[in-house]
Every structure is written in C-alpha cells, then in structure tokens.
Design a protein around this motif. Structure first.
Motif, PDB file in Angstrom:
ATOM      1  N   ALA A 138       0.858  -1.183   0.000  1.00  0.00           N
ATOM      2  CA  ALA A 138       0.000   0.000   0.000  1.00  0.00           C
ATOM      3  C   ALA A 138       0.891   1.229   0.000  1.00  0.00           C
ATOM      4  N   THR A 140       1.737   4.902   1.016  1.00  0.00           N
ATOM      5  CA  THR A 140       1.384   5.767   2.143  1.00  0.00           C
ATOM      6  C   THR A 140       2.279   6.981   2.163  1.00  0.00           C
ATOM      7  N   ARG A 174      -7.630   4.192   2.303  1.00  0.00           N
ATOM      8  CA  ARG A 174      -6.578   3.690   1.414  1.00  0.00           C
ATOM      9  C   ARG A 174      -6.059   2.336   1.884  1.00  0.00           C
ATOM     10  N   GLN A 175      -5.937   2.178   3.208  1.00  0.00           N
ATOM     11  CA  GLN A 175      -5.478   0.895   3.739  1.00  0.00           C
ATOM     12  C   GLN A 175      -6.488  -0.208   3.448  1.00  0.00           C
ATOM     13  N   ALA A 178      -6.263  -1.128  -0.144  1.00  0.00           N
ATOM     14  CA  ALA A 178      -5.059  -1.912  -0.411  1.00  0.00           C
ATOM     15  C   ALA A 178      -5.226  -3.356   0.046  1.00  0.00           C
ATOM     16  N   ALA A 242      -4.444   0.989  -6.334  1.00  0.00           N
ATOM     17  CA  ALA A 242      -4.195   1.401  -4.945  1.00  0.00           C
ATOM     18  C   ALA A 242      -2.914   0.798  -4.381  1.00  0.00           C
ATOM     19  N   VAL A 243      -2.274  -0.098  -5.126  1.00  0.00           N
ATOM     20  CA  VAL A 243      -1.137  -0.836  -4.575  1.00  0.00           C
ATOM     21  C   VAL A 243      -0.027  -0.973  -5.610  1.00  0.00           C
TER      22      VAL A 243
END
Length: 263
Positions: A138, A140, A174-175, A178, A242-243
């Motif tokens: 992910a 960040t 977002r987490q 992911a 997203a990843v």
C-alpha cells in the motif's frame, strides 16, 4: 582444515538417491567457506548435498554472532542459495534451512533417514515446480495534504480537528482498499498454483517510509505456467491502482520444503 580440526557437516539440501549425479554441478562451488569442497552424502533413499565446516566457527555461540552481522548473514545466505541452485539444476531438490548442521556425516545420515518419509513427500510435491514470490504494498505518506495550524484553520479549532479526522479517514480508506486489492491478487495467484503460503510482511525498515507491506506470499507453480502467472500479475497491476505489486522468481521451493497450503 587439517585432519586434527573437528568439523561439522553442513547440509544444504536433499534429493532422491539413484538420480543423476550432482557432483559435476557442484564442482568448484565454495559453499559457505573453503577449503572443504561441497559434496554429496548418501542417506538411505536420499542423497544430501553437504560440506565440512570447522566446528569452532559454527558452534552455537560463534554461529549466533556470525549471523547477527548483516553482511555475514547475506554472504552465508547467498552461498547457501548458490549451492541449492546448482543442485536443482541436476535433479529435483528440497532445500534445507540456512545453517542446518550435524556432528559429522553419520549423525547427518541418521537424522535425514529419520525424516526420509517427509522429505520424499516434499520431493514429490516440488518435482516439476518452482516457487514464485508476490509482494503487495500500500502506498502511504505521499497523498496526505498538509493540515493547517489551528489559528489558520479557525479560531475554535474545529476546522483543524476536522482536517485531522479527514486525513485519518483517508488513510484508513486507502489501507482498506489496499487490503482488498491484496486479497484479489492472492486469489488470482492461488488459482494458478498448486500450493501457497502467506509469509510475515516486512516492516518499514525494509519497505521504506512510503510503503506498507500488505501481502507477502509464496506460490508453488508448475513449471509450464510462468507465462500465465506473469500475464495475470501484469493485468492486476493495471487494475489495482491502490497498490504496488511485485513478482519475483523462479526460486528454489524454500517455502514448501515442509508443506504448504493448497489453494
């Protein structure tokens, strides 16, 4: 090493006895340390790939100190892997963990014969297959917008607190996205594998401050399915924005030497 120096038997890997000889493939390899050559050792239905190492250098405390040094650990791991890779080129091979040591050939032979059934099962499992690693990260730390100071946001501080809450919600979203992506990646990879294993994710000291490791997995895949796996991961990279997705391999089947979860 002289004849008077006590030695231990370092075991790299095992294969079935009666197959093609591995001595030629192993010739000239330094192993974990010369001058003793890498060689083979008969152990009932198995043949082990071994090397004599000085007992003083590989006693428990000396070995602990050696492997606590990052550079020395990397050197030993590379040497261990090099021997296993050469052995695999000659015949299907089950790799054993780094620094698998016995007090001489007889003790190594006895121990391997005691484990013969499980090692032969492992050989059946890995023959014609290789290990692939998949890591999903992910992203960040790059998309957070700066939070204004309380004075700049509002005299009461409510706007400031709302910005903090909004940023936290964004991180959580977002987490979650992911993690969902990682599960989809795992599902696709498992569909192409005969066995899979989840491994412990790495911390930020390995991944860096701007990535969180959300999937670290190994997959045992038939030798002819490499193209399918690569194509599937390439498609997922386009869809799962997203990843970050990393594919590595093929590797010796370290993660499946003692089993693995069927997809």
């Amino acid at each position: 090493m002289t004849a008077e120096q006590p030695v231990l038997t370092y075991v790299f890997a095992v294969r079935r006895s009666g197959g093609p000889e591995a001595e030629t493939a192993l010739g000239g390899l330094p192993g974990v340390g010369p001058p003793a050559p890498v060689r083979t050792l008969a152990a009932g239905p198995l043949t082990a790939v071994v090397q004599d190492v000085p007992a003083t250098d590989y006693a428990e405390e000396a070995l602990r100190q050696r492997l606590s040094d990052r550079a020395e650990l990397e050197r030993c791991a590379r040497a261990h892997h090099e021997v296993i890779t050469a052995a695999m080129a000659a015949a299907p091979t089950v790799p054993l963990p780094l620094a698998t040591l016995y007090r001489g050939d007889e003790r190594a032979r006895e121990a391997l014969c005691e484990r013969a059934d499980s090692l032969l099962t492992a050989l059946d499992r890995i023959t014609g297959r290789v290990e692939w690693g998949v890591k999903v990260y992910a992203l960040t730390g790059k998309t957070d917008t700066p939070v204004a100071s309380p004075d700049a946001a509002a005299a009461t501080g409510r706007a400031y607190l709302e910005q903090l809450r909004s940023r936290q919600r964004g991180r959580e979203e977002r987490q979650d996205a992911a993690l969902r992506s990682a599960e989809r990646v795992d599902t696709v990879a498992r569909s192409l594998a005969v066995a899979a294993r989840r491994l412990r994710p790495h911390g930020s000291e390995v991944t860096g401050p701007h990535r969180t490791h959300v999937l670290n997995a190994a997959y045992l895949v038939d030798g002819g399915r490499e193209r399918q796996l690569r194509a599937a991961l390439a498609s997922l990279r386009r869809d799962e924005t997203a990843v970050e997705i990393e594919l590595s391999g093929p590797w010796a089947p370290y993660s499946f030497a003692d089993g693995g979860t069927a997809p």
